[in-house]
Design a protein around this motif. Structure first.
Motif, PDB file in Angstrom:
ATOM      1  N   VAL A 134      46.664  42.155  30.222  1.00  0.00           N
ATOM      2  CA  VAL A 134      46.109  41.743  31.343  1.00  0.00           C
ATOM      3  C   VAL A 134      44.709  41.125  31.183  1.00  0.00           C
ATOM      4  CG1 VAL A 134      44.696  42.848  33.379  1.00  0.00           C
ATOM      5  CG2 VAL A 134      46.999  43.682  32.618  1.00  0.00           C
ATOM      6  N   LEU A 135      44.089  41.602  30.120  1.00  0.00           N
ATOM      7  CA  LEU A 135      42.797  40.982  29.478  1.00  0.00           C
ATOM      8  C   LEU A 135      42.998  39.577  29.129  1.00  0.00           C
ATOM      9  CD1 LEU A 135      40.993  44.114  27.976  1.00  0.00           C
ATOM     10  CD2 LEU A 135      40.363  43.036  30.399  1.00  0.00           C
ATOM     11  N   ASP A 136      44.162  39.489  28.432  1.00  0.00           N
ATOM     12  CA  ASP A 136      44.526  38.352  27.766  1.00  0.00           C
ATOM     13  C   ASP A 136      44.711  37.452  29.067  1.00  0.00           C
ATOM     14  OD1 ASP A 136      43.768  38.988  25.219  1.00  0.00           O
ATOM     15  OD2 ASP A 136      45.648  39.263  24.652  1.00  0.00           O
ATOM     16  N   ASP A 137      45.593  37.546  29.748  1.00  0.00           N
ATOM     17  CA  ASP A 137      45.624  36.713  30.938  1.00  0.00           C
ATOM     18  C   ASP A 137      44.495  36.267  31.853  1.00  0.00           C
ATOM     19  OD1 ASP A 137      48.555  36.860  30.420  1.00  0.00           O
ATOM     20  OD2 ASP A 137      48.979  38.701  31.678  1.00  0.00           O
ATOM     21  N   GLU A 138      43.472  37.208  31.984  1.00  0.00           N
ATOM     22  CA  GLU A 138      42.484  37.008  32.566  1.00  0.00           C
ATOM     23  C   GLU A 138      41.570  35.885  31.700  1.00  0.00           C
ATOM     24  OE1 GLU A 138      39.455  37.005  35.826  1.00  0.00           O
ATOM     25  OE2 GLU A 138      41.625  37.672  35.461  1.00  0.00           O
ATOM     26  N   CYS A 139      41.651  36.024  30.619  1.00  0.00           N
ATOM     27  CA  CYS A 139      40.909  35.027  29.524  1.00  0.00           C
ATOM     28  C   CYS A 139      41.452  33.748  29.669  1.00  0.00           C
ATOM     29  CB  CYS A 139      41.009  35.692  28.248  1.00  0.00           C
ATOM     30  SG  CYS A 139      39.772  36.711  27.764  1.00  0.00           S
ATOM     31  N   ARG A 140      42.797  33.524  29.787  1.00  0.00           N
ATOM     32  CA  ARG A 140      43.176  32.295  29.816  1.00  0.00           C
ATOM     33  C   ARG A 140      43.125  31.742  31.087  1.00  0.00           C
ATOM     34  NH1 ARG A 140      47.308  34.811  26.672  1.00  0.00           N
ATOM     35  NH2 ARG A 140      48.404  35.867  28.463  1.00  0.00           N
ATOM     36  N   ARG A 141      42.991  32.815  32.313  1.00  0.00           N
ATOM     37  CA  ARG A 141      42.930  31.982  33.595  1.00  0.00           C
ATOM     38  C   ARG A 141      41.203  31.612  33.596  1.00  0.00           C
ATOM     39  NH1 ARG A 141      46.121  36.291  35.486  1.00  0.00           N
ATOM     40  NH2 ARG A 141      44.185  37.838  35.513  1.00  0.00           N
ATOM     41  N   VAL A 142      40.472  32.290  33.040  1.00  0.00           N
ATOM     42  CA  VAL A 142      39.050  31.882  33.020  1.00  0.00           C
ATOM     43  C   VAL A 142      38.835  30.607  32.230  1.00  0.00           C
ATOM     44  CG1 VAL A 142      36.612  32.499  32.254  1.00  0.00           C
ATOM     45  CG2 VAL A 142      37.970  34.270  33.511  1.00  0.00           C
ATOM     46  N   GLU A 143      39.457  30.355  31.183  1.00  0.00           N
ATOM     47  CA  GLU A 143      39.448  29.194  30.434  1.00  0.00           C
ATOM     48  C   GLU A 143      40.064  27.977  31.058  1.00  0.00           C
ATOM     49  OE1 GLU A 143      38.379  26.874  27.398  1.00  0.00           O
ATOM     50  OE2 GLU A 143      37.775  28.779  27.757  1.00  0.00           O
ATOM     51  N   ALA A 144      41.099  28.310  31.900  1.00  0.00           N
ATOM     52  CA  ALA A 144      41.893  27.191  32.609  1.00  0.00           C
ATOM     53  C   ALA A 144      40.649  26.805  33.713  1.00  0.00           C
ATOM     54  CB  ALA A 144      43.203  27.863  33.327  1.00  0.00           C
ATOM     55  N   GLY A 145      40.053  27.756  34.293  1.00  0.00           N
ATOM     56  CA  GLY A 145      38.995  27.474  35.624  1.00  0.00           C
ATOM     57  C   GLY A 145      37.845  26.337  34.951  1.00  0.00           C
ATOM     58  N   ARG A 146      37.399  26.873  33.636  1.00  0.00           N
ATOM     59  CA  ARG A 146      36.632  26.150  32.960  1.00  0.00           C
ATOM     60  C   ARG A 146      37.164  24.537  33.143  1.00  0.00           C
ATOM     61  NH1 ARG A 146      35.510  30.554  28.842  1.00  0.00           N
ATOM     62  NH2 ARG A 146      33.762  31.612  29.940  1.00  0.00           N
ATOM     63  N   ARG A 147      38.185  24.424  32.703  1.00  0.00           N
ATOM     64  CA  ARG A 147      38.575  22.948  32.361  1.00  0.00           C
ATOM     65  C   ARG A 147      39.034  22.471  33.711  1.00  0.00           C
ATOM     66  NH1 ARG A 147      42.719  24.331  27.416  1.00  0.00           N
ATOM     67  NH2 ARG A 147      41.116  24.978  25.707  1.00  0.00           N
ATOM     68  N   GLY A 148      38.898  22.921  34.904  1.00  0.00           N
ATOM     69  CA  GLY A 148      38.931  22.602  36.241  1.00  0.00           C
ATOM     70  C   GLY A 148      40.594  22.397  36.699  1.00  0.00           C
ATOM     71  N   LYS A 149      41.346  23.243  35.825  1.00  0.00           N
ATOM     72  CA  LYS A 149      42.784  23.378  36.402  1.00  0.00           C
ATOM     73  C   LYS A 149      43.114  24.125  37.241  1.00  0.00           C
ATOM     74  CE  LYS A 149      44.204  21.628  31.566  1.00  0.00           C
ATOM     75  NZ  LYS A 149      45.274  22.274  30.377  1.00  0.00           N
ATOM     76  N   GLN A 150      42.757  25.623  37.096  1.00  0.00           N
ATOM     77  CA  GLN A 150      43.227  26.633  37.987  1.00  0.00           C
ATOM     78  C   GLN A 150      42.593  27.909  37.725  1.00  0.00           C
ATOM     79  OE1 GLN A 150      47.424  27.234  37.892  1.00  0.00           O
ATOM     80  NE2 GLN A 150      47.563  27.928  35.705  1.00  0.00           N
ATOM     81  N   GLY A 151      42.679  28.833  38.333  1.00  0.00           N
ATOM     82  CA  GLY A 151      42.130  30.115  38.083  1.00  0.00           C
ATOM     83  C   GLY A 151      40.921  30.331  38.456  1.00  0.00           C
ATOM     84  N   ALA A 153      37.760  29.820  38.769  1.00  0.00           N
ATOM     85  CA  ALA A 153      36.599  28.831  38.702  1.00  0.00           C
ATOM     86  C   ALA A 153      35.251  29.584  39.127  1.00  0.00           C
ATOM     87  CB  ALA A 153      37.175  27.709  39.697  1.00  0.00           C
ATOM     88  N   ALA A 154      35.042  30.089  40.026  1.00  0.00           N
ATOM     89  CA  ALA A 154      34.104  30.840  40.618  1.00  0.00           C
ATOM     90  C   ALA A 154      33.416  31.597  39.369  1.00  0.00           C
ATOM     91  CB  ALA A 154      34.250  31.469  41.733  1.00  0.00           C
ATOM     92  N   LYS A 155      34.226  32.543  38.542  1.00  0.00           N
ATOM     93  CA  LYS A 155      33.836  33.081  37.434  1.00  0.00           C
ATOM     94  C   LYS A 155      33.143  32.281  36.360  1.00  0.00           C
ATOM     95  CE  LYS A 155      35.786  36.991  36.781  1.00  0.00           C
ATOM     96  NZ  LYS A 155      36.742  38.117  36.189  1.00  0.00           N
ATOM     97  N   ALA A 156      34.171  31.216  36.102  1.00  0.00           N
ATOM     98  CA  ALA A 156      33.852  30.306  35.034  1.00  0.00           C
ATOM     99  C   ALA A 156      32.298  29.857  35.192  1.00  0.00           C
ATOM    100  CB  ALA A 156      34.724  29.328  34.811  1.00  0.00           C
ATOM    101  N   SER A 157      32.275  29.194  36.558  1.00  0.00           N
ATOM    102  CA  SER A 157      30.750  28.590  37.123  1.00  0.00           C
ATOM    103  C   SER A 157      29.799  29.427  36.812  1.00  0.00           C
ATOM    104  CB  SER A 157      31.200  27.603  38.240  1.00  0.00           C
ATOM    105  OG  SER A 157      31.225  28.659  39.338  1.00  0.00           O
ATOM    106  N   SER A 158      29.924  30.743  37.048  1.00  0.00           N
ATOM    107  CA  SER A 158      28.754  31.698  37.160  1.00  0.00           C
ATOM    108  C   SER A 158      28.124  31.911  35.910  1.00  0.00           C
ATOM    109  CB  SER A 158      29.240  32.925  37.924  1.00  0.00           C
ATOM    110  OG  SER A 158      30.473  33.610  37.270  1.00  0.00           O
ATOM    111  N   GLY A 159      29.025  31.544  34.682  1.00  0.00           N
ATOM    112  CA  GLY A 159      28.939  31.877  33.354  1.00  0.00           C
ATOM    113  C   GLY A 159      29.197  33.364  32.727  1.00  0.00           C
ATOM    114  N   LEU A 160      30.052  33.756  33.442  1.00  0.00           N
ATOM    115  CA  LEU A 160      30.751  35.182  33.014  1.00  0.00           C
ATOM    116  C   LEU A 160      31.518  34.828  31.991  1.00  0.00           C
ATOM    117  CD1 LEU A 160      30.747  37.262  36.372  1.00  0.00           C
ATOM    118  CD2 LEU A 160      29.263  37.306  34.577  1.00  0.00           C
ATOM    119  N   VAL A 161      31.847  35.724  31.149  1.00  0.00           N
ATOM    120  CA  VAL A 161      32.664  35.555  30.013  1.00  0.00           C
ATOM    121  C   VAL A 161      33.772  36.729  29.850  1.00  0.00           C
ATOM    122  CG1 VAL A 161      33.228  35.423  27.308  1.00  0.00           C
ATOM    123  CG2 VAL A 161      31.241  34.306  28.455  1.00  0.00           C
TER     124      VAL A 161
END
Length: 281
Positions: A134-151, A153-161
């Motif tokens: 579950v944690l690895d899936d969340e990491c992938r979603r956050v990374e995808a959000g950073r790249r502007g693809k999906q997932g 995005a709000a968490k990525a833009s807030s600087g959370l890792v």
């Protein structure tokens, strides 16, 4: 594996001889603890056992699996700690257990704590596998959000890792170690030796996972003899220092009490003079 158990048992026997009063020994699991104790209790070719050497100086108490009888083990440890015919007591427990995470072994109850290994959880445990996935899936979603693809995005833009599965896995083990270490040194005048019997603690990552207050005091010894000499000197010097501190504190307390008595006597003298011109003490 047999050689490791024997070396660990002999090391604990030497530590129990040097460290005064209460000594705590924490294992990664009940299985590891029971396997080691069983091996130590087995007589060797000369007829003696490592267990006899361990318990020669300190009376043993073993943490039970059943939580309902844990209180009995705790009381047994306290009673054996006060037995003048021994150099204290030794408590064998497990990381994430009741003793390593809930009890306070301050002052003479905990003059030393030994962590025999890093308590990593079983990776094949279904709960562990699901949590890491579950944690690895969340990491992938956050990374995808950073790249502007999906997932997220709000968490990525807030600087959370997001925490990865491997990071969580290591974090859980280090938290259990720090909890076990924290059973000793409970106040600023307390002292205790912390012994990490696992070469993996030499790794930079494992050292960084230790509590911040402990990191500057970590020493890695290349030989057992040098480590035992350092431990002996530490226990001797710390014991003498604490006696001096207690003596100084007792002296201050007696001085304070004497001053209070002097003030009371002066007040009574004044009171007598004000009443009839005579001082009654």
């Amino acid at each position: 594996l047999t050689e490791y158990k024997n070396d660990l048992g002999n090391a604990i026997a030497n530590f129990s001889r040097v460290i005064p009063d209460g000594l705590l020994v924490f294992f990664p699991s009940f299985v590891v603890m029971n396997t080691c104790i069983q091996a130590w209790q087995t007589p060797r070719a000369n007829g003696s056992s490592i267990w006899e050497h361990i318990t020669k100086h300190k009376q043993p108490v073993i943490e039970p699996r059943e939580s309902k009888i844990f209180a009995n083990a705790s009381e047994d440890f306290k009673a054996k700690l006060e037995d003048p015919s021994f150099n204290g007591a030794i408590f064998f427990g497990v990381c994430r257990g009741k003793a390593s995470e809930g009890l306070d072994f301050s002052d003479k109850a905990g003059r030393g704590v030994i962590v025999t290994g890093i308590p990593y959880a079983m990776r094949v445990d279904p709960k562990v596998k699901i949590k890491m996935s579950v944690l690895d899936d969340e990491c992938r979603r956050v990374e995808a959000g950073r790249r502007g693809k999906q997932g997220s995005a709000a968490k990525a833009s807030s600087g959370l890792v997001a925490l990865s599965g491997d990071q969580w896995y290591r974090q859980q083990a280090s938290r259990a170690v720090n909890q076990a270490i924290g059973r000793v040194i409970r106040h600023r005048h307390d002292y205790g030796a912390i012994i990490l019997c696992d070469e993996r603690f030499q790794d930079r990552g494992a050292l960084n996972d230790l509590s911040k207050w402990l990191r500057p005091h970590v020493n890695c010894f290349q030989t057992f003899g040098s480590g035992l000499r350092s431990l002996t000197a530490f226990c001797r010097d710390s014991g003498m220092k604490q006696k001096q501190q207690r003596g100084a504190m007792q002296g201050k307390q007696e001085q304070k009490e004497n001053q209070e008595v002097g003030v009371q006597l002066q007040d009574r003298v004044r009171g007598g003079r004000n009443g009839n011109g005579m001082g009654n003490v």
